[in-house]
Motif scaffolding. Structure first.
Motif, PDB file in Angstrom:
ATOM      1  N   SER A 131       1.744   9.907  -5.181  1.00 36.05           N
ATOM      2  CA  SER A 131       1.995  10.334  -5.502  1.00 36.05           C
ATOM      3  C   SER A 131       2.949  11.150  -5.974  1.00 36.05           C
ATOM      4  CB  SER A 131       2.474  11.139  -4.213  1.00 36.05           C
ATOM      5  OG  SER A 131       2.835  11.536  -3.668  1.00 36.05           O
ATOM      6  N   GLN A 188       2.444   1.469  -3.223  1.00 34.73           N
ATOM      7  CA  GLN A 188       1.109   2.381  -4.337  1.00 34.73           C
ATOM      8  C   GLN A 188       0.804   3.865  -4.589  1.00 34.73           C
ATOM      9  OE1 GLN A 188      -2.454   0.671  -4.067  1.00 34.73           O
ATOM     10  NE2 GLN A 188      -2.844   0.866  -6.072  1.00 34.73           N
ATOM     11  N   GLN A 189       0.674   4.161  -2.946  1.00 38.35           N
ATOM     12  CA  GLN A 189       0.312   5.550  -2.359  1.00 38.35           C
ATOM     13  C   GLN A 189       1.356   6.391  -2.891  1.00 38.35           C
ATOM     14  OE1 GLN A 189      -0.585   5.169   1.396  1.00 38.35           O
ATOM     15  NE2 GLN A 189      -2.615   4.438   1.345  1.00 38.35           N
ATOM     16  N   SER A 205      -4.935   5.591  -7.621  1.00 37.91           N
ATOM     17  CA  SER A 205      -5.020   4.437  -6.862  1.00 37.91           C
ATOM     18  C   SER A 205      -5.965   3.258  -7.339  1.00 37.91           C
ATOM     19  CB  SER A 205      -4.584   4.256  -5.618  1.00 37.91           C
ATOM     20  OG  SER A 205      -5.502   5.156  -4.905  1.00 37.91           O
ATOM     21  N   GLN A 229       0.721  -1.162   0.069  1.00 34.92           N
ATOM     22  CA  GLN A 229       0.053   0.009   0.378  1.00 34.92           C
ATOM     23  C   GLN A 229       0.840   1.099   0.143  1.00 34.92           C
ATOM     24  OE1 GLN A 229      -3.080   0.190   3.269  1.00 34.92           O
ATOM     25  NE2 GLN A 229      -2.905  -1.737   2.784  1.00 34.92           N
ATOM     26  N   GLN A 230       2.596   1.284   0.922  1.00 35.44           N
ATOM     27  CA  GLN A 230       2.719   2.308   0.645  1.00 35.44           C
ATOM     28  C   GLN A 230       3.611   2.664  -0.804  1.00 35.44           C
ATOM     29  OE1 GLN A 230       5.401   3.375   3.634  1.00 35.44           O
ATOM     30  NE2 GLN A 230       4.733   1.723   4.996  1.00 35.44           N
TER      31      GLN A 230
END
Length: 187
Positions: free
Chosen positions: A92, A87-88, A105, A84-85
């Motif tokens: 960004s 992808q986020q 996403s 998740q980190q």
């Protein structure tokens, strides 16, 4: 008064005996070197997924201690799941590099490009380098563009803080590769 001395001593010893504190890490967003602007890059991009292998999917930050052994930290952990980190942070970083492109996403309607990233390495290494490796696949107008990446950056300092910052810099390089491919392929 003497009855409380053993209790106070036990409390003091138990407080001293507690193990090291757990530290939690979140990938910082690294400022891109330059933002790219082009009117031809108007199609939205869906960062569909970032996958990681099982050894990276746990909560501990990973360190390779020799050519065949990996250690998963118990007291130095990711604040949220690593996939998740990644992808986020990728969304960004790409948004900062390509400000004219809507990057998300989540799916963006019928007409969008799709990016999938498979990470095979995201860890510290015994020689003082941070390793970011894997491959990404960009789907644009029915065409697929595939690119492997292997980045090994030297850590400037010792410790997990420096490792996480160096890993984030390597992840920014992956975002730059994707942005350059999007521009080169006339996204």
């Amino acid at each position: 008064m003497m009855k409380w001395i053993p209790v106070a001593l036990a409390l003091t010893l138990s407080a001293c005996g507690s193990g090291p504190k757990t530290a939690y890490y979140q990938l910082p967003t690294v400022t891109p070197s330059t933002a790219v602007s082009s009117s031809t890059l108007a199609r939205p991009l869906w960062v569909e997924r970032v996958t990681v292998p099982d050894y990276l999917a746990g909560s501990g930050v990973v360190y390779q201690s020799n050519d065949v052994q990996y250690v998963i930290a118990t007291n130095n952990q990711w604040a949220s799941p690593l996939d998740q980190q990644l992808q986020q942070t990728l969304v960004s970083n790409l948004s900062a590099t390509l400000p004219q492109v809507l990057i998300s996403s989540t799916p963006l309607g019928q007409q969008h490009d799709t990016l999938k990233v498979d990470v095979s390495g995201f860890h510290g290494r015994y020689d003082g380098h941070a390793v970011v490796s894997g491959e990404w696949v960009l789907e644009h107008n029915g065409e697929l563009f595939k690119q492997p990446f292997v980045i090994a950056l030297p850590q400037k300092d010792d410790g997990y803080d420096a490792l996480v910052r160096t890993l984030a810099a390597g992840w920014q390089q992956v975002a730059d590769q994707v942005a350059n491919a999007m521009i080169a392929n006339g996204k």
